[in-house]
Design an enzyme around this catalytic site. Structure first.
Site, PDB file in Angstrom:
ATOM      1  CE1 TYR A   1      -3.174  -2.904   0.283  1.00  0.00           C
ATOM      2  CE2 TYR A   1      -3.184  -2.664   2.668  1.00  0.00           C
ATOM      3  CZ  TYR A   1      -3.605  -3.325   1.528  1.00  0.00           C
ATOM      4  OH  TYR A   1      -4.461  -4.396   1.623  1.00  0.00           O
TER       5      TYR A   1
ATOM      6  CG  HIS B   1      -1.026  -8.586  -0.008  1.00  0.00           C
ATOM      7  ND1 HIS B   1      -0.475  -7.341  -0.011  1.00  0.00           N
ATOM      8  CD2 HIS B   1      -2.336  -8.392  -0.312  1.00  0.00           C
ATOM      9  CE1 HIS B   1      -1.386  -6.431  -0.292  1.00  0.00           C
ATOM     10  NE2 HIS B   1      -2.529  -7.060  -0.493  1.00  0.00           N
TER      11      HIS B   1
END
Length: 316
Positions: free
Chosen positions: A56, A120
């Site tokens: 992110y 992830h």
């Protein structure tokens, strides 16, 4: 704020948890002061679980979150971050990359342990590498106390369920699959929860789909899904409401029916944190829900293809 056990982790999570991706300025510029205020307001109102990832903002979100939490009582909050995804189409589930990623995350987050470490968007990485390198490395780090619980995240529910059960992970976070428009996570979450695995529902707004602004250009939803979501948003506006409010209240009011422990809502603004907390304490407009569901009915449960590199944001 209501709290629920996150599977067998020993963590009680609030019904709303803080999705910190926006702190990485991935949608709009966010200053450290704004990040500090959003995190502080969350903590002051019972939101004590923060979800983030190196991906992110290319580490920016972790850095901002770490700075916002610095100096606070570490026992008063929980941090969940991730390993494995490091770019729009870059996955590495090797043991070496896993260890290096966690070491770097610890420094950025200014902590000496991570409450929940998650692999992830696992559907896009090398499955054998995930199983034979990343997960064993995480289990070793768990024994060392560096990480306390191990989880996986992604969009493809069949992949998440099979890996979670086979590898006996502690948590699963799925995104965009328990919303007004797509509720496929429900029965999957029930089975996982019954198996002792904590389930987190991320992005109840469908990555911007269920907002007045509508889906961003990079959104992977098909044209019919986007068309009807926009029509539902117009209906809400005509009734002096906001589809985002309805979508959040729907997710919060029905999640526990399927054993979903918490809903992860991304934000970088203090006022949005307070708005979401307020929604958690209010009743849903059942008449409006019925009318919106009638609009969305042809596409309820319709998923979409999410491919690596699809704008860099087709993932959580």
């Amino acid at each position: 704020m209501k709290y629920h056990p996150l599977g067998r982790t020993g963590i009680d999570v609030p019904e709303i948890t803080f999705g910190a991706a926006s702190l990485g300025s991935i949608y709009f510029d966010v200053s450290q002061d704004e990040a500090n205020e959003a995190v502080a307001v969350g903590l002051e109102n019972g939101v004590n679980y923060f979800d983030v990832a190196p991906y992110y903002g290319m580490t920016t979100a972790e850095t901002a979150l770490g700075a916002a939490l610095e100096g606070r009582d570490r026992s008063a909050f929980h941090i969940a971050t991730k390993i494995g995804r490091y770019g729009d189409a870059e996955w590495d589930f090797s043991a070496d990359a896993t260890r290096r990623s966690i070491e770097a995350s610890l420094k950025r987050l200014k902590t000496d342990y991570i409450d929940v470490i998650q692999c992830h968007d696992i559907e896009y990485g090398d499955r054998q590498q995930l199983i034979h390198e990343a997960l064993p490395a995480l289990r070793q780090l768990k024994e060392e106390g560096v990480v306390r619980n191990i989880g996986i995240t992604g969009y493809l529910l069949d992949v998440l369920e099979s890996v979670a059960k086979e590898q006996q992970v502690d948590t699963v976070m799925a995104y965009c699959t328990y919303t007004l428009q797509d509720r496929r996570l429900g029965p999957v979450a029930k089975r996982l929860s019954d198996a002792g695995i904590g389930v987190l529902n991320a992005s109840p707004l469908g990555m911007g789909l269920l907002t007045e602004r509508g889906a961003p250009d990079w959104h992977p939803g098909n044209e019919r899904v986007i068309e009807l979501a926009n029509a539902a948003a117009r209906l809400c506006k005509a009734r002096c409401s906001d589809i985002s409010e309805l979508a959040i209240k729907f997710a919060l009011s029905t999640a526990r029916d399927f054993g979903i422990a918490t809903t992860v809502i991304g934000t970088a603004r203090a006022e949005n944190v307070m708005r979401n907390i307020r929604y958690a304490g209010e009743n849903i407009d059942l008449d409006l829900l019925k009318d919106v569901e009638a609009v969305l009915e042809p596409v309820i449960g319709a998923g979409w293809d999410v491919l690596p590199g699809s704008g860099g944001k087709a993932g959580k």
